[in-house]
Scaffold this motif. Sequence first.
Motif, short mmCIF file in Angstrom:
data_model
loop_
_atom_site.label_atom_id
_atom_site.label_comp_id
_atom_site.label_asym_id
_atom_site.label_seq_id
_atom_site.Cartn_x
_atom_site.Cartn_y
_atom_site.Cartn_z
N LEU A 77 0.83 -1.34 0.47
CA LEU A 77 0.03 0.08 0.08
C LEU A 77 0.95 1.21 0.39
O LEU A 77 0.24 2.45 -0.17
CB LEU A 77 -0.66 0.71 1.24
N ARG A 114 3.74 9.83 3.61
CA ARG A 114 2.75 10.82 2.43
C ARG A 114 2.00 11.71 2.55
O ARG A 114 1.16 11.71 3.15
CB ARG A 114 1.70 9.84 1.79
N GLY A 174 -2.41 10.00 -15.13
CA GLY A 174 -1.41 10.00 -14.78
C GLY A 174 -1.48 10.03 -13.76
O GLY A 174 -0.79 10.26 -12.40
N GLN A 201 -5.16 5.26 1.15
CA GLN A 201 -4.47 3.82 0.83
C GLN A 201 -4.46 3.74 -0.17
O GLN A 201 -4.01 3.05 -0.30
CB GLN A 201 -5.08 3.21 2.55
N ILE A 202 -5.83 3.77 -0.63
CA ILE A 202 -5.45 3.51 -2.41
C ILE A 202 -5.09 4.66 -2.80
O ILE A 202 -4.36 3.44 -3.21
CB ILE A 202 -7.37 3.53 -2.60
N LEU A 203 -5.59 5.37 -2.47
CA LEU A 203 -4.73 6.43 -3.61
C LEU A 203 -2.89 6.48 -3.66
O LEU A 203 -2.06 6.05 -4.55
CB LEU A 203 -4.89 7.93 -3.01
N SER A 204 -2.46 5.72 -2.18
CA SER A 204 -0.85 5.79 -1.73
C SER A 204 -0.66 3.94 -2.84
O SER A 204 0.39 4.50 -3.37
CB SER A 204 -1.43 5.71 -0.23
N PHE A 205 -0.95 3.31 -2.73
CA PHE A 205 -1.39 2.26 -3.99
C PHE A 205 -1.25 2.45 -4.62
O PHE A 205 0.59 2.11 -5.53
CB PHE A 205 -2.11 1.42 -3.35
N TYR A 206 -1.83 4.20 -5.82
CA TYR A 206 -1.18 3.66 -6.67
C TYR A 206 0.08 4.96 -7.08
O TYR A 206 0.56 4.46 -8.28
CB TYR A 206 -2.92 4.24 -8.20
N GLN A 207 -0.13 5.34 -5.88
CA GLN A 207 1.11 6.54 -6.21
C GLN A 207 2.39 5.51 -6.13
O GLN A 207 3.25 5.72 -7.21
CB GLN A 207 1.38 7.29 -4.76
N GLN A 208 2.33 4.75 -5.22
CA GLN A 208 3.33 3.52 -4.17
C GLN A 208 4.02 2.56 -6.30
O GLN A 208 4.93 2.74 -6.23
CB GLN A 208 3.01 2.79 -4.01
N ARG A 209 2.49 2.40 -7.08
CA ARG A 209 2.86 1.53 -7.94
C ARG A 209 3.46 2.31 -9.51
O ARG A 209 4.86 2.45 -10.26
CB ARG A 209 1.50 1.26 -8.31
N ARG A 210 2.97 4.05 -9.66
CA ARG A 210 3.50 4.39 -10.25
C ARG A 210 4.72 4.64 -9.79
O ARG A 210 5.90 4.99 -10.15
CB ARG A 210 2.95 6.48 -10.38
N GLU A 211 5.53 5.42 -8.74
CA GLU A 211 6.86 5.01 -8.58
C GLU A 211 7.87 3.96 -8.62
O GLU A 211 9.20 4.39 -8.68
CB GLU A 211 6.94 5.33 -6.58
N PHE A 253 0.54 2.89 -14.90
CA PHE A 253 -0.58 3.36 -14.03
C PHE A 253 -1.59 4.31 -14.42
O PHE A 253 -0.42 5.63 -14.17
CB PHE A 253 -0.34 3.00 -12.66
N SER A 254 -2.58 5.04 -14.15
CA SER A 254 -3.29 5.38 -14.18
C SER A 254 -4.03 6.55 -13.70
O SER A 254 -3.87 6.75 -12.57
CB SER A 254 -3.70 6.50 -16.12
#
Lengths: 223, 223
Positions: free
Chosen positions: A81, A87, A189, B202-212, B218-219
């Motif tokens: 996560l 963050r 993005g 936390q869900i937003l954090s997941f996708y941000q993590q993925r992008r990083e 991931f968009s």
Amino acid sequence: MTPDGERRIPEATVSRLPIYYRSLLELSDREVATISSERLAEMAGVNAAKVRKDLSFLGSYGTRGVGYDVTYLLHEVSRELGLTEDRPVAIVGVGNLGSALANYKGFAARGFRIVGLFDSDPSKQGEMLAGLTVRPMDAIADVAKEDGIAIGIIAVPASEAQRVADLLVEAGVRSILNFAPVVISVPEGVSLRKVDLAIELQILSFYQQRREAGTPEFSSSHT
Amino acid sequence: MTPDGERRIPEATVSRLPIYYRSLLELSDREVATISSERLAEMAGVNAAKVRKDLSFLGSYGTRGVGYDVTYLLHEVSRELGLTEDRPVAIVGVGNLGSALANYKGFAARGFRIVGLFDSDPSKQGEMLAGLTVRPMDAIADVAKEDGIAIGIIAVPASEAQRVADLLVEAGVRSILNFAPVVISVPEGVSLRKVDLAIELQILSFYQQRREAGTPEFSSSHT
DNA sequence: ATGAGCTTGTGACTGAATTCTCAAAGTCAC
DNA sequence: GTGACTTTGAGAATTCAGTCACAAGCTCAT
């Protein structure tokens, strides 16, 4: 275990990971060492097969005949996560909702640090709230540069929401949580999620309506 | 057009009806007479085929070659959502979030009348908020009897949430919106929805993590 | 009244999510 | 070590949601 480096985790699974995370935190607090999918499912309010499938997307972290090691699984879910990273969160709009969010203990408790409060109303600027000074909108870019805003929360009226979203995106924010009751658009993005309180009530109203209309087989848990 | 009397409307469609409703309200304000699925889709942030399929579950309310009559469709959606009925709302817990909700204009604006505010903290009881007196928990049953609570909003700490839910159910409330960060359970026949602010982050954090993490594809728009 | 031009409604298709099921892999008592 | 018991992991089956594609039906210009 897909051939490519990173596993693809279904969206539905992602949205449940935070619930497992919360359950695991509780188990960890209670010093429970291992947990079965059955019991974890009960805590999370889902069924066991779903828990196992969801967790299997992260990897094979369980032990057959035993269950999942709470500490280890907690660590893995937390890493997945992105909660091991800092963050910084900014809240734009400090009306009723914005101030409530600023003072909400749950964010800090889950590691989300609020680094900026913004409002376009000059009479609110300078005001102290939850240990922070409310600043004007055009300070968003500065704070983004200095503290690095990971997530922007939009808590302004509907009419201002798109403008605020544009400002956030321009400042480099790539994750946005929108509380304004309006559809906003962001470029590719950028992740966008929304919480609309009136919509939730309307959905509840729908099901209540259905029950009243005499359709007897309508029931619970519309999540 | 299923053989049985009432049409079965998919859950996913139900959750979009309020968005169409909002768009239609705006069109109605602007005195737009008819709207195509294409343009309605744009306003609602979905695609046209989905709008048409969703609306077709309500009935055949469009006219080929023309579009949908805004006033008529608005009326039908509103009826389907049960918004033609009065839906008295009670808020339990008047901390940061509860007070913000009590003062939130969006509820009243969409026809949800707040009829009761409750808190277990005696120091808050008697306090005036949004034109209502904060009352103790055991007054829930009385208000439910007098005003008929259609929807109960839980805005208390996690540790109290299940108890409050039980109280509401006991008082006859059959629709509950839970803001407490905990899984609560209700009997069959009671609708439960939840809003968890930390989970959204936390869900937003997941996708941000993925992008990083360097996965580039991931968009946007995780709703 | 006929044809060009829209737009709906829906059946067929594709894809995602959920549930079912059970072999595989572990523990533990003896 | 063997057998009874537990629990995961994942393939198969099913259900649910989303998209495509187009015939049907409407308007309007001529």
